[in-house]
Write an enzyme that holds these catalytic residues in place. Sequence first.
Site, mmCIF file in Angstrom:
data_model
loop_
_atom_site.group_PDB
_atom_site.id
_atom_site.type_symbol
_atom_site.label_atom_id
_atom_site.label_comp_id
_atom_site.label_asym_id
_atom_site.label_seq_id
_atom_site.Cartn_x
_atom_site.Cartn_y
_atom_site.Cartn_z
ATOM 1 N N LYS A 153 -19.709 28.534 -30.078
ATOM 2 C CA LYS A 153 -19.048 27.848 -28.953
ATOM 3 C C LYS A 153 -19.077 28.514 -28.048
ATOM 4 C CE LYS A 153 -22.137 24.275 -29.421
ATOM 5 N NZ LYS A 153 -21.293 22.939 -29.187
ATOM 6 N N ASN A 176 -2.262 -2.287 12.643
ATOM 7 C CA ASN A 176 -3.623 -2.187 12.747
ATOM 8 C C ASN A 176 -4.109 -0.669 13.155
ATOM 9 O OD1 ASN A 176 -3.330 -4.072 11.236
ATOM 10 N ND2 ASN A 176 -4.319 -5.711 13.353
ATOM 11 N N GLU A 183 -20.359 21.308 -16.655
ATOM 12 C CA GLU A 183 -20.153 19.901 -17.016
ATOM 13 C C GLU A 183 -19.030 18.846 -15.778
ATOM 14 O OE1 GLU A 183 -21.798 21.197 -21.986
ATOM 15 O OE2 GLU A 183 -19.808 20.479 -21.668
ATOM 16 N N ASN A 195 -18.230 26.953 -24.470
ATOM 17 C CA ASN A 195 -19.167 25.867 -23.574
ATOM 18 C C ASN A 195 -18.675 26.062 -22.088
ATOM 19 O OD1 ASN A 195 -20.353 24.325 -26.130
ATOM 20 N ND2 ASN A 195 -18.062 23.697 -26.356
ATOM 21 N N SER A 199 -14.623 25.360 -29.743
ATOM 22 C CA SER A 199 -15.058 24.027 -30.238
ATOM 23 C C SER A 199 -13.889 23.990 -31.176
ATOM 24 C CB SER A 199 -16.310 24.045 -30.710
ATOM 25 O OG SER A 199 -16.790 23.226 -32.040
ATOM 26 N N SER A 254 0.828 -0.737 -0.026
ATOM 27 C CA SER A 254 0.225 -0.400 -0.087
ATOM 28 C C SER A 254 0.614 1.101 0.048
ATOM 29 C CB SER A 254 -0.996 0.238 0.858
ATOM 30 O OG SER A 254 -0.062 -0.153 2.584
ATOM 31 N N THR A 284 -40.676 25.257 -10.730
ATOM 32 C CA THR A 284 -40.965 23.835 -11.043
ATOM 33 C C THR A 284 -40.952 23.276 -11.676
ATOM 34 O OG1 THR A 284 -43.399 23.639 -10.609
ATOM 35 C CG2 THR A 284 -41.841 24.563 -8.595
ATOM 36 N N HIS A 285 -41.180 21.647 -11.964
ATOM 37 C CA HIS A 285 -40.575 20.732 -13.420
ATOM 38 C C HIS A 285 -40.472 21.476 -14.509
ATOM 39 C CE1 HIS A 285 -44.249 18.955 -10.957
ATOM 40 N NE2 HIS A 285 -44.957 20.155 -10.852
HETATM 41 N N1 ARG Z 1 -1.644 -1.170 4.917
HETATM 42 C C1 ARG Z 1 -2.656 -1.888 5.632
HETATM 43 C C2 ARG Z 1 -3.657 -1.120 5.606
HETATM 44 O O1 ARG Z 1 -3.921 0.050 5.320
HETATM 45 C C3 ARG Z 1 -2.186 -1.495 7.242
HETATM 46 C C4 ARG Z 1 -2.353 -2.434 8.029
HETATM 47 C C5 ARG Z 1 -0.940 -3.526 7.572
HETATM 48 N N2 ARG Z 1 -2.039 -4.615 8.900
HETATM 49 C C6 ARG Z 1 -1.759 -6.360 9.428
HETATM 50 N N3 ARG Z 1 -2.037 -6.952 9.524
HETATM 51 N N4 ARG Z 1 -1.476 -6.046 7.725
HETATM 52 O O2 ARG Z 1 -4.818 -1.084 5.963
#
Ligand code: ARG
Length: 458
Positions: free
Chosen positions: A282, A109, A289, A284, A276, A22, A154-155
Site C-alpha cells: 500500500k 463591545n 483524504e 495511501n 499500511s 474567553s 462527465t458522470h
Molecule cells: N469576550 C467578549 C466577546 O468575545 C468581549 C465583549 C464582552 N462584552 C460584554 N459586554 N460582556 O464578545
Amino acid sequence: MKLWGGRFTKEENQLVHNFNESLSFDQRFYRQDIKGSMAHVTMLAKQGIVTEEDKEAILEGLEGILKDLDEGTLVFTREHEDIHSFVEAVLTQRIGEAGKRLHTGRSRNDQVALDMKLYCRDEIDQIQGLVKGLLEEILKIMEENLDTYMPGFTHLQKAQPVTLAHHMGAYFEMFWRDYQRLGDTRKRLNYCPLGSGALAGTTYPLDREYTADLLGFSGPTLNSMDSVSDRDYVIELLGALSTIAMHLSRFAEEVIIWNSNEYRFVELDDAYSTGSSIMPQKKNPDIAELVRAKTGRVYGALVSILTVMKGIPLAYDKDIQEDKELTFDAIDTVKGSLSLFTGMISTMTFNKQVMEESAKKGFTNATDAADYLVNHGVPFRDAHGIVGQLVLYCIERSMALDDLSLEEFQAVSPVFDNDIYEAISMKTCVERRTTVGAPGQEAMRKVILACRERIKEM
Ligand code: ARG
C-alpha cells in the site's frame, strides 16, 4: 479581578467564570487588541481627552506588554475574563493611574468588534498568499502540459479528450475566484467599529475618522448598534473558506481517483503518502483524504455562526463571543489544507502515457467521428446513430475507433474515407477546439498568458 466588580456583591462562581471566560481563546488576537488600544489612545490624546503624558505612558506600557507576550515572558493567567481585561489589568499594574484612562470612550463591545475585524483582515491577507501559491503551482502544471492528452469526464465516464493543462485550468479558475472572494470580503469588512461604545456611541468628542485611518480602515462604520453586533463579515469569510475547502476537496477527490491502482494517472510523492501497517503493497493518499475530510469542519463553522447569529436581538449579546473558536479553527484548517495540498501537487508526477492511452480507449473521439460525418453532409442525428453502431462494434471486440479498418468504417457508412484516422486522432480532437476556454493549444496559450497576468496583479 473583574472589570465590573463595583455593581456586584457576590464572588463569581468558578464554573460560571469558566463558562463565561474567553481569554483561553481570544488571547490569540492580543496583537490586534494592543494595536487597537494604541490607536485609541493616540486619538484620545489628539482630541485632548487624555493628556500627552498619559498617552506616552500608555503607549510605552502597551509596547512592553506586546513585547513580553511575543517573547513569552508574560503569561496569560486564568483569573482574567478576556484579552481586553487582561491587557488593561497588566497595563494598570505596570504604569498605575494612567492605565485606568485607556478605556475612556470605549466599551469591550466595540473593542472586540475591532479586534475580530483586525484579526480576520490579517488572516485574509495570509490566506490570499496561500491561494496565490497554489495558483502558481497549478499554472506551472498548465504550462508544462499543453499537449498532455487525457480523457475529460462527465458522470465520471470518459467523454471527450482534453489536456492536462485544460483540466488544471478549471481549478485555476476556481481558486482565482476564491482569491477574489476573499478580497471582496476584506473590502466590505474594512470599516472601523471603534468609537461605537457599548451600542450608542459616546459623549466624548472622539475622532473616529482618525482612528479608522490609523488602523488602515477605509473609514468608520456608520451605525454604532450595527458596529458592535455585526458579524456578517465572519459569515462571509467562512463562506469564502467553505468554498475554498469545497474546491480543495473536489481536487483531492480527483487526485485520490487518479492515484488509484485502476487509474494510475498520477503518482504521489512518498512524502505525501503513507503505508499500511499490515499490507506491504500500500501507498495511501492520506493527505488528499484528510484535505477532503477537513472540509466538514469548515462547513461546520459556517453553519454554527449562521445559527448563533440568527436569533439575537440588537445590539451586542454574549452569544457573539461564540464567533471566535469556530472561526479560528476554520482558518487554521484551511491554511493547513492549502499548504499541504500545494506541496502535494507540486511533488506528484503525472503518467502522461497512461492518461493518453486512457483517452484513446474510452471512445472520447466518438463526437469527433460524428462531426466528421456532419462535415461530409450527414445530418447530426444520423451521424450520432452511425458512430453509436461503430462504438458497439468496437466494444464487442475490445477495440478503439482508431483500430477499425477503413472497410469496417465503410460497412456502416460509405461516407468514411481515409482521412477519418487523422480526423479522430487525439491531437486533432483537441487541437480543433480553439474557442476561448477550450483545450486546443492555441486557445490555452492565450488563457495561460491571461492567468500569468492575473497572478501578477495579486
Ligand atoms: N469576550 C467578549 C466577546 O468575545 C468581549 C465583549 C464582552 N462584552 C460584554 N459586554 N460582556 O464578545
